[in-house]
Design an enzyme around this catalytic site. Structure first.
Site, PDB file in Angstrom:
ATOM      1  N   ASP A 479       0.834  -1.201   0.000  1.00 18.88           N
ATOM      2  CA  ASP A 479       0.000   0.000   0.000  1.00 18.88           C
ATOM      3  C   ASP A 479       0.874   1.258   0.000  1.00 18.88           C
ATOM      4  O   ASP A 479       2.074   1.203   0.313  1.00 18.88           O
ATOM      5  CB  ASP A 479      -0.872  -0.050   1.269  1.00 18.88           C
ATOM      6  CG  ASP A 479      -2.121   0.800   1.172  1.00 18.88           C
ATOM      7  OD1 ASP A 479      -2.270   1.557   0.208  1.00 18.88           O
ATOM      8  OD2 ASP A 479      -2.973   0.702   2.095  1.00 18.88           O
ATOM      9  N   ASP A 549     -10.726   2.132  -3.080  1.00 17.72           N
ATOM     10  CA  ASP A 549     -11.264   1.919  -1.732  1.00 17.72           C
ATOM     11  C   ASP A 549     -12.780   1.930  -1.748  1.00 17.72           C
ATOM     12  O   ASP A 549     -13.416   1.611  -0.739  1.00 17.72           O
ATOM     13  CB  ASP A 549     -10.755   3.009  -0.787  1.00 17.72           C
ATOM     14  CG  ASP A 549      -9.414   2.630  -0.190  1.00 17.72           C
ATOM     15  OD1 ASP A 549      -8.995   1.474  -0.359  1.00 17.72           O
ATOM     16  OD2 ASP A 549      -8.779   3.499   0.447  1.00 17.72           O
TER      17      ASP A 549
HETATM   18  C1  DGJ Z   1      -5.738   1.992   1.998  1.00 13.68           C
HETATM   19  C2  DGJ Z   1      -6.095   0.780   1.212  1.00 13.68           C
HETATM   20  O1  DGJ Z   1      -6.592   1.143  -0.038  1.00 13.68           O
HETATM   21  C3  DGJ Z   1      -7.084  -0.056   2.000  1.00 13.68           C
HETATM   22  O2  DGJ Z   1      -7.490  -1.156   1.247  1.00 13.68           O
HETATM   23  C4  DGJ Z   1      -6.457  -0.476   3.280  1.00 13.68           C
HETATM   24  O3  DGJ Z   1      -5.401  -1.349   3.036  1.00 13.68           O
HETATM   25  C5  DGJ Z   1      -5.999   0.738   4.068  1.00 13.68           C
HETATM   26  N1  DGJ Z   1      -5.177   1.598   3.282  1.00 13.68           N
HETATM   27  C6  DGJ Z   1      -5.235   0.314   5.294  1.00 13.68           C
HETATM   28  O4  DGJ Z   1      -4.666   1.371   5.942  1.00 13.68           O
END
Ligand code: DGJ
Length: 741
Positions: A479, A549
């Site tokens: 990430d 997300d």
């Molecule tokens: C952003 C990501 O897109 C999410 O799927 C998740 O992993 C969060 N960060 C965790 O902090």
């Protein structure tokens, strides 16, 4: 041979069965562009395509007053020596001049394709798959050479390009602009397609008409190509649609600052330029030093957008993505982020994993919150060792327990970032990118590590190596959750700061390369606050990417549809999440959530224990369905049929290579009443074969399904009297299975 050099006319003709691209060494030794488009017959001389005329005010190169760089179509133009449009590169010299004149010196044509040092790029498995032309151009005054590389794939309408600078001069030269690609198209009757958006609404398809002046998209965010603009543009004719008409795609294989622009001059020539954004970029070149630009992949289609996308899908799935997972179907996973956020312990994790196994899933992914003091987003980033209070047996023990349940184990990391409240920051505050004597902005309470520096990358690598080596990990989600600000590499001189943003991305690529080489069995999924780094650069290291997300099925129709313009279905991370949805609070049926998520890597992002027994039975069926069809979905030919941006319903289709099986996804977000009867024309089937069509329970010839269409009329076409039965009401969807008899 698919690249011919005409010795006499000094022309290069790159071609395959579908496309032609023609370059000429002009009278003054510089490189002119003559043609790019549908394949044309070869001839010994294309000089009639060099169009010159006397035009007042133009600086003339020769005495005859006709030959002016201002009006010539060029391959890799410079500013200041006649051409007044935006250039492809610029070199600042010691005396302050930026004038250059690179002339043809030599060339090399060979089968195959070279890799780019430290950078992602498409590749070949056998040399016969592509032919490469390297043209060396040289500037006598500053003793510098540029190698322009062109690769044409034999069986795809694809040309890739990059440029490499090398100085042989003792004077101090600074590259202030070094784009990867430039082409001058002879007219401007195009619309530019871009994939735009923001967090949670990534890759919206937007189209705007070109006009005189500049149309551009870019990233100046440092750490990512961004969810605001994807590093891709296409130029399509006004009447081009998904199935018909001309379109050129231009895709940059890079994950950081970029610029993609089309400048239309007042003579209607369209100059397309792509590469690293020149803003905030300057790269000093000493004698013997080189600078390599990233690669641009350009696709030409005269059969509409779908053909362009299918070409990108094939190339990126099989000749950009690498490693053991490239050709494998992807594991069906459950990720605990939306199930628990930071609030979990080993017992909770194991309970989700246990249920996942019961329902047929294959992989459990532990997301953010497993390390250091990471119980909220203010702490712990940088401390890549397990939080023993939450997970007493560590990642080693937990991964073993999950494996014993019969599931693989995956782990989330965010290696480029640091919280000030972390052991790493307390030990190495100098690792953070920060401008001296200035405010330092945070993003989600975190700061950015200076990945331009070898020792920082090495330090993080060592920590990650330990966790991964000691545990049983088969998947990693990498990430990255913030854009750069106040970026400055401490302890480095002023010249270094102009290199910083590019060097940062090279550092990210270096860490990826180290990890995938050491752990070739691990499936990597990239992620950046959802899909802020869904770019070809990432696909070279991680064959799949968390698309957004926003996990709501209806929003995902748009996000996944837009993503499919360039990126293969096998790369689109897509999950079924809980209702009410956590981003938009919408309640969609679990069938629709799955029907959308199937068209990607597929998984669940919810607490499986919270599902009712009936829902659990449905999940079992969904998992079975995906196992049966994932090869077709992830590796078949994908067609966009009806757009969520333009139509009341969305439809797409995948067809197997042997044309025996096809799936059609049909999505109707809002119930209508007493509306038209509906049919959708299918594609890619065998016209003379009979197909059984599920749901309709009919047998139809392929030609009927493709010409007359698949009947998708339903309850909306009349008066609705029935009660809600799962096929009426909002957020309805269905998947037709079409099988050759
Ligand atoms: C952003 C990501 O897109 C999410 O799927 C998740 O992993 C969060 N960060 C965790 O902090």
């Amino acid at each position: 041979m698919s690249i011919i050099f005409n010795e006499k006319s000094k022309e290069f003709h790159l071609f395959n069965n579908e496309i032609s691209y023609i370059i000429k060494v002009l009278e003054n030794g510089q490189l002119g562009h003559l043609y790019y488009g549908k394949k044309i017959n070869h001839r010994e001389d294309f000089s009639h395509l060099v169009e010159i005329k006397r035009r007042p005010m133009a600086p003339c190169y020769f005495e005859n007053s006709e030959f002016s760089m201002e009006h010539l179509k060029q391959e890799y133009p410079s500013y200041g020596a006649g051409d007044m449009r935006y250039p492809a590169y610029e070199i600042l010299q010691e005396n302050g001049s930026r004038i250059t004149e690179f002339k043809y010196k030599s060339h090399n044509i060979f089968k195959g394709k070279k890799s780019l040092k430290g950078l992602p790029a498409t590749y070949v498995e056998k040399d016969e798959e592509a032919t490469t032309l390297e043209i060396l151009i040289y500037d006598e005054v500053i003793k510098t050479e540029i190698t322009l590389s062109y690769t044409i794939y034999e069986k795809l309408p694809v040309i890739t390009r990059n440029a490499k600078f090398k100085s042989y001069s003792d004077e101090k030269l600074v590259l202030t602009n070094a784009m990867s690609f430039s082409v001058d198209l002879p007219d401007c009757k195009y619309e530019m397609i871009e994939l735009t958006g923001a967090w949670s609404r990534e890759r919206t398809v937007k189209t705007r008409k070109l006009d005189h002046g500049i149309t551009s998209i870019y990233s100046m965010r440092g750490s990512c190509s961004s969810s605001n603009y994807n590093p891709f543009i296409a130029l399509k004719r006004f009447n081009t649609d998904e199935f018909f008409g001309e379109v050129y795609g231009f895709s940059l294989v890079y994950s950081g600052n970029f610029l993609a622009q089309v400048e239309v001059d007042t003579y209607d020539v369209s100059r397309v330029t792509l590469g690293i954004n020149p803003h905030n970029f300057s790269w000093g070149l000493k004698n013997g030093e080189e600078f390599q630009t990233p690669e641009v992949v350009t696709v030409y289609s005269n059969e509409g957008l779908n053909k362009m996308s299918q070409t990108y899908h094939t190339l990126y799935r099989t000749r950009l993505a690498r490693g053991q997972w490239r050709d494998k179907v992807r594991p069906i996973l459950v990720n605990n982020w939306e199930a628990t956020y930071f609030d979990f312990n080993e017992e909770k994790i194991l309970s989700i994993a246990k249920k996942a196994k019961e329902l047929g899933l294959e992989l459990f992914v532990l997301d953010d919150g497993w390390f250091g003091e990471r119980n909220q987003d203010t702490k712990g980033l940088g401390d890549w060792y397990p939080n023993i209070k939450k997970l007493p047996s560590g990642i080693t023990g937990l991964s073993k327990k999950v494996n014993e349940l019969g599931l693989s184990f995956g782990l989330w990391i965010e290696p480029e970032m640091i919280n000030k409240d972390s052991d790493l920051y307390r030990q190495h505050p100098e690792y953070v990118l920060a401008t001296p004597n200035r405010n330092l902005s945070h993003g989600r309470n975190q700061y950015i590590l200076d990945f331009s520096r070898e020792e920082v990358v090495e330090h993080i690598y060592k920590m990650l190596d330990k966790v991964i080596s000691e545990a049983q990990i088969s998947y990693i989600k990498w990430d990255m959750n913030r854009c750069m600000s106040e970026a400055f590499s401490s302890g480095m001189d002023s010249e270094y700061q102009g290199k910083l943003m590019h060097k940062y991305i090279l550092g990210v690529y270096r860490l990826y390369e180290k990890l995938i080489s050491k752990f070739p069995h691990i499936l990597f999924e990239s992620c950046a606050s959802g899909g802020a780094r869904f770019d070809p650069g990432m696909l070279y290291y991680a064959p799949q990417c968390w698309a957004s997300d926003d996990s709501d099925a209806i929003e995902r129709l748009k996000i996944q549809y837009g993503t499919s313009i360039v990126y293969p279905i096998s790369s689109i991370g897509s999950h079924v999440s809980a209702i009410p949805n956590h981003q938009v609070f919408r309640n969609t049926p679990i069938e629709t959530r799955a029907n959308v998520a199937y068209f990607g890597t597929f998984g669940y992002e919810l607490d499986l224990n919270n599902l009712t027994n009936e829902e659990q039975e449905k999940v079992k069926e969904q998992v079975e369905f995906m196992k049966e069809h994932r090869e077709l979905i992830q590796q078949g030919k994908f067609y966009r049929i009806s757009s969520p941006f333009e139509e009341k319903f969305t439809a797409w289709q995948v067809v197997s290579e042997d044309k025996k099986t096809s799936l059609v996804g049909f999505y109707r977000p809002l119930q209508e009443v007493n509306t038209s009867f509906k049919r959708i024309k299918l594609f890619g089937l065998d016209p003379n074969a009979e197909y059984y069509v599920s749901i309709n329970d009919t047998v139809n010839y392929g030609d009927e399904l493709m010409n007359l269409g698949l009947i998708v009329s339903d309850i909306s076409s009349g008066e609705i009297r029935e009660k809600y039965d799962g096929t009426n009401g909002d957020y309805h969807s269905r998947i037709y299975i079409i099988k050759k008899k």
